[in-house]
Scaffold this active site. Structure first.
Site, PDB file in Angstrom:
ATOM      1  N   CYS A 265       0.803  -1.236   0.000  1.00  0.00           N
ATOM      2  CA  CYS A 265       0.000   0.000   0.000  1.00  0.00           C
ATOM      3  C   CYS A 265       0.831   1.280   0.000  1.00  0.00           C
ATOM      4  O   CYS A 265       0.872   1.991  -1.006  1.00  0.00           O
ATOM      5  CB  CYS A 265      -0.942  -0.010   1.193  1.00  0.00           C
ATOM      6  SG  CYS A 265      -2.198  -1.292   1.056  1.00  0.00           S
TER       7      CYS A 265
HETATM    8  N1  NAD Z   1      -2.762  -6.031   1.412  1.00  0.00           N
HETATM    9  C1  NAD Z   1      -3.278  -4.981   2.022  1.00  0.00           C
HETATM   10  O1  NAD Z   1      -3.001  -4.745   3.186  1.00  0.00           O
HETATM   11  C2  NAD Z   1      -4.251  -4.060   1.285  1.00  0.00           C
HETATM   12  C3  NAD Z   1      -4.962  -3.131   2.039  1.00  0.00           C
HETATM   13  C4  NAD Z   1      -5.866  -2.289   1.398  1.00  0.00           C
HETATM   14  C5  NAD Z   1      -6.004  -2.360   0.018  1.00  0.00           C
HETATM   15  N2  NAD Z   1      -5.287  -3.252  -0.717  1.00  0.00           N
HETATM   16  C6  NAD Z   1      -5.505  -3.287  -2.151  1.00  0.00           C
HETATM   17  O2  NAD Z   1      -6.328  -4.412  -2.461  1.00  0.00           O
HETATM   18  C7  NAD Z   1      -5.973  -4.959  -3.742  1.00  0.00           C
HETATM   19  C8  NAD Z   1      -5.610  -6.419  -3.578  1.00  0.00           C
HETATM   20  O3  NAD Z   1      -4.472  -6.512  -2.747  1.00  0.00           O
HETATM   21  P1  NAD Z   1      -4.084  -7.838  -1.980  1.00  0.00           P
HETATM   22  O4  NAD Z   1      -3.067  -7.446  -0.979  1.00  0.00           O
HETATM   23  O5  NAD Z   1      -5.295  -8.573  -1.529  1.00  0.00           O
HETATM   24  O6  NAD Z   1      -3.396  -8.655  -3.171  1.00  0.00           O
HETATM   25  P2  NAD Z   1      -2.936 -10.186  -3.150  1.00  0.00           P
HETATM   26  O7  NAD Z   1      -1.808 -10.283  -4.092  1.00  0.00           O
HETATM   27  O8  NAD Z   1      -2.784 -10.671  -1.745  1.00  0.00           O
HETATM   28  O9  NAD Z   1      -4.198 -10.961  -3.757  1.00  0.00           O
HETATM   29  C9  NAD Z   1      -4.672 -10.742  -5.035  1.00  0.00           C
HETATM   30  C10 NAD Z   1      -5.227 -12.044  -5.573  1.00  0.00           C
HETATM   31  O10 NAD Z   1      -5.812 -11.752  -6.837  1.00  0.00           O
HETATM   32  C11 NAD Z   1      -5.553 -12.844  -7.712  1.00  0.00           C
HETATM   33  N3  NAD Z   1      -5.725 -12.392  -9.076  1.00  0.00           N
HETATM   34  C12 NAD Z   1      -4.869 -11.702  -9.871  1.00  0.00           C
HETATM   35  N4  NAD Z   1      -5.430 -11.441 -11.055  1.00  0.00           N
HETATM   36  C13 NAD Z   1      -6.678 -11.965 -11.025  1.00  0.00           C
HETATM   37  C14 NAD Z   1      -7.748 -12.014 -11.945  1.00  0.00           C
HETATM   38  N5  NAD Z   1      -7.650 -11.440 -13.133  1.00  0.00           N
HETATM   39  N6  NAD Z   1      -8.860 -12.659 -11.590  1.00  0.00           N
HETATM   40  C15 NAD Z   1      -8.976 -13.256 -10.386  1.00  0.00           C
HETATM   41  N7  NAD Z   1      -7.989 -13.219  -9.447  1.00  0.00           N
HETATM   42  C16 NAD Z   1      -6.866 -12.588  -9.768  1.00  0.00           C
HETATM   43  C17 NAD Z   1      -4.161 -13.291  -7.338  1.00  0.00           C
HETATM   44  O11 NAD Z   1      -3.916 -14.625  -7.746  1.00  0.00           O
HETATM   45  C18 NAD Z   1      -4.183 -13.121  -5.809  1.00  0.00           C
HETATM   46  O12 NAD Z   1      -4.574 -14.320  -5.164  1.00  0.00           O
HETATM   47  C19 NAD Z   1      -4.833  -4.095  -4.248  1.00  0.00           C
HETATM   48  O13 NAD Z   1      -5.342  -3.083  -5.044  1.00  0.00           O
HETATM   49  C20 NAD Z   1      -4.263  -3.483  -2.977  1.00  0.00           C
HETATM   50  O14 NAD Z   1      -3.622  -2.257  -3.217  1.00  0.00           O
HETATM   51  C21 NAD Z   1      -4.419  -4.121  -0.096  1.00  0.00           C
END
Ligand code: NAD
Length: 465
Positions: free
Chosen positions: A290
């Protein structure tokens, strides 16, 4: 007499009301089917929240590994116990799949796919585009779609809305579209998905209403805002705020170093002010998915509008320079005991990007290790949460935290202050410690020479060294 035009209007109004009313009824009865696209740090906790509340949840992810693990009752997310996943898989409330057509029966779809930066630090929207295509291919009248991925203001309206319109839908009438940023804080023992207020902004008031109802069914407080752009910008403000304030205290650390003042003492004393001050602490740099990334989404968007976001750029410059600063500290500390970095053995304590988690994405430890190795040091690490990791084709394994490992290291660098570390044990056995987190601040005097992030002039030397 009712004219043709009037009967058309009333037909569309009735259709709109029917879709909205039916969807709201299913949400309120908790018998809506919710699909989650992307089952990572954000998507899996959200999926579990909906399953806990009695919804049927279909989790769609492109990763075979993740899908098989979840369907077998496992969990790859630290805050989600495997037993919780297993319970919902067994009850049939949750199923994970790599087959996008399984979203066909969903009443609502939340998208939580990655939004990384490309090599030039511009937004990499590949995942959002792919997820949009997959969702639109399964869309049907009466569906609610919510984007949760952190992104630049305008994404929902500029990427998802046209995709739905091209497929023949009228957003706000037969399908509903909103943005709702995720605020999950991995490892936070108090705030999790359910008790963290959730902001929701729809393309139309009806979209906001339906999305607010969906999240209101599982989250304690929902905060509706007037547009998708507002909701998108809320998230970027929150993370830019953190980035800028961390950048400020990191600069204060450098200032204190030059003045010979203990930065931790300054910060703790400033934090006694009961109003108008919020405590941030300096450190070896920022990490995670983030803070290092999100502000660049805003900076990029503003560049397209010919505006330079100076605070964002400056904070990023200072924060990304911290690993270099730490390595310089290590180099000076070794020099003080007549050693060179080249040929020294350096033990890194903590490689996750923050305390008590195993996530290493963008961790400053990786930069510090690389920079030390480039200068000829032999680098090892210990992290109670990370057994092994791969970087630049090299595999690193956590070494045991033994008196011998501490004693034989020419320098021990504290990068992540996990609660599991016994700081007294560490200062009792190490020779030289570079403490970037003030983790050893409360330990008793010992033989170790402890160099703080920012007090080089009045170097805090404990004990006899
Ligand atoms: N990790 C955090 O603490 C956090 C907090 C707030 C917001 N976010 C935001 O949330 C979003 C997701 O982050 P995250 O940390 O959960 O990511 P992550 O990498 O942990 O998980 C994302 C998942 O999406 C899957 N994926 C990728 N492309 C895909 C598709 N086309 N269809 C289906 N699945 C697909 C991946 O295989 C993975 O399992 C990002 O935009 C991030 O900035 C993350």
């Amino acid at each position: 007499m009712v004219g043709r035009r009037d009967s058309h209007i009333s037909f569309f109004r009735d259709a709109f009301l029917m879709h909205k009313t039916q969807l709201l009824a299913r949400i309120h009865a908790h018998d809506a089917v919710v699909a989650i696209v992307g089952l990572g740090y954000v998507g899996l906790p959200l999926a579990m929240e909906f399953a806990d509340a009695g919804f049927t949840v279909v989790g769609f992810d492109v990763s075979e590994r993740v899908v098989s693990l979840l369907n077998a009752g496992g969990s790859h997310i630290q805050d989600i116990p495997a037993a919780m996943v297993a319970k919902h898989v067994a009850s049939g409330r949750f199923v994970a799949t790599t087959d996008a057509t399984r979203m066909r029966d969903a009443d609502a779809i939340s998208i939580a796919v990655p939004t990384p930066l490309g090599k030039t630090r511009d937004p990499d929207m590949t995942y959002v585009h792919a997820a949009t295509q997959a969702v639109v291919a399964q869309a049907h009248p009466g569906l609610l779609i919510v984007l949760e991925s952190t992104t630049y203001p305008g994404t929902t309206r500029e990427v998802l809305l046209p995709a739905l319109e091209s497929a023949g839908f009228t957003v706000g009438t037969d399908v509903f579209l909103a943005f709702s940023p995720e605020r999950v804080d991995p490892g936070n023992p108090i705030y999790h998905t359910k008790n963290t207020p959730k902001v929701v902004g729809g393309v139309t008031p009806a979209c906001t209403e339906v999305a607010t109802a969906l999240y209101g069914a599982v989250i304690d407080t929902v905060v509706p805002v007037s547009s998708t752009e507002t909701a998108e910008l809320v998230k970027l403000l929150e993370n830019t705020f953190r980035s800028v304030n961390i950048g400020l205290v990191n600069e204060i650390a450098i200032v204190c170093d030059k003045l010979g003042v203990d930065v931790w003492e300054v910060i703790d004393a400033a934090a006694t002010k009961p109003f108008g001050y919020m405590k941030f602490t300096p450190g070896p740099g920022i990490g995670g998915h983030c803070i290092p990334l999100d502000p660049h989404y805003l900076a990029w968007k503003m560049r397209t509008l010919n505006y330079k976001t100076r605070f964002i750029d400056l904070a990023s410059e200072i924060n990304s320079g911290m690993p270099d600063y730490v390595v310089e500290k290590v180099s000076r500390a070794l020099n003080d005991v007549r050693k060179a970095v080249h040929g020294s053995r350096v033990l890194i304590l903590g490689v996750a990007y923050k305390r008590d988690i195993h996530d290493m994405r963008e961790s400053p430890a990786l930069d510090i290790m690389r920079l030390l190795e480039q200068r000829g040091a032999t680098v090892t690490f210990h992290d109670p949460h990370v057994a092994t990791f791969r970087e630049d084709g090299h595999e690193y394994h956590s070494v045991g935290l033994t008196p011998d490992a501490l004693r034989t290291a020419d320098a021990v660098v504290i990068v992540t202050d996990h609660t599991a570390f016994d700081w007294q044990f560490i200062v009792d056995h190490a020779e030289l410690i570079i403490d970037t987190r003030n983790a050893t601040g409360r330990t008793a005097r010992s033989r170790a020479r402890v160099v703080s992030l920012a007090d080089s002039m009045a170097q805090r030397t404990r004990g006899t060294a």
